[in-house]
Design a protein around this motif. Structure first.
Motif, mmCIF file in Angstrom:
data_model
loop_
_atom_site.group_PDB
_atom_site.id
_atom_site.type_symbol
_atom_site.label_atom_id
_atom_site.label_comp_id
_atom_site.label_asym_id
_atom_site.label_seq_id
_atom_site.Cartn_x
_atom_site.Cartn_y
_atom_site.Cartn_z
ATOM 1 N N THR A 23 98.710 16.883 7.001
ATOM 2 C CA THR A 23 99.814 16.289 6.268
ATOM 3 C C THR A 23 99.477 14.815 6.025
ATOM 4 O O THR A 23 98.770 14.208 6.842
ATOM 5 N N PRO A 24 99.972 14.244 4.960
ATOM 6 C CA PRO A 24 99.749 12.817 4.735
ATOM 7 C C PRO A 24 100.543 11.916 5.688
ATOM 8 O O PRO A 24 100.281 10.713 5.749
ATOM 9 N N VAL A 25 101.505 12.472 6.392
ATOM 10 C CA VAL A 25 102.333 11.668 7.287
ATOM 11 C C VAL A 25 101.457 11.066 8.384
ATOM 12 O O VAL A 25 100.688 11.766 9.036
ATOM 13 N N GLY A 26 101.566 9.755 8.561
ATOM 14 C CA GLY A 26 100.801 9.066 9.593
ATOM 15 C C GLY A 26 100.356 7.689 9.141
ATOM 16 O O GLY A 26 100.818 7.155 8.122
ATOM 17 N N ARG A 27 99.429 7.129 9.907
ATOM 18 C CA ARG A 27 98.865 5.793 9.630
ATOM 19 C C ARG A 27 97.487 5.957 9.018
ATOM 20 O O ARG A 27 96.675 6.721 9.527
#
Length: 145
Positions: A23-27
């Motif tokens: 997923t693109p969610v993150g740092r």
């Protein structure tokens, strides 16, 4: 606990971390196209199925942490780049590990592009494609451990 339950739990525990990374969610560290050096850190979050991304830190050598988006032409005009929302309105394509439908802002030029986000290499990297019509470019961002 039955053997079947234990095996199912072990499988789920081993699969979830890998799936969570796709997923693109993150740092993410953004990489300068020319120097190949880390440019900034962007944090992508999700709320109600919609992704947004903000510049968390400027990491380029000599970067002014107080720099503002003077080239922006919308509500981000003259806003500090640190904390600036550069990704807006992105949603997952049903059944695919691709997110699109939103926009990405280049705070250096002030230009906004349609964006597609695609996690690659098991979620360790993110292909970020910005485009206008059929013309665009892809950057590869690196997940911050």
């Amino acid at each position: 606990m039955s053997i079947r339950t234990a095996v199912a739990s072990a499988l789920l525990a081993s699969v979830l971390p890998a799936w969570a990374q796709m997923t693109p969610v993150g740092r993410w560290h953004t990489i300068d196209d020319e120097t190949k050096e880390v440019k900034s850190e962007v944090v992508i979050t999700e709320q109600d199925g919609v992704l947004t991304g903000r510049v968390e830190k400027l990491l380029r050598k000599g970067a002014d942490p107080n720099r503002r988006c003077t080239a922006c032409t919308d509500d981000r005009k003259d806003q500090p780049i640190v904390g600036l929302e550069i990704i807006r309105g992105v949603r997952q394509v049903p059944g695919k590990a691709v997110w699109e439908g939103g926009t990405i802002l280049d705070p250096e030029s002030g230009k906004t592009y349609h964006v597609r986000l695609t996690p690659v290499e098991g979620g360790a990297k993110l292909e970020v494609r910005g485009s206008i019509l059929f013309i665009g470019r892809t950057q590869t961002w690196v997940r911050v451990p």
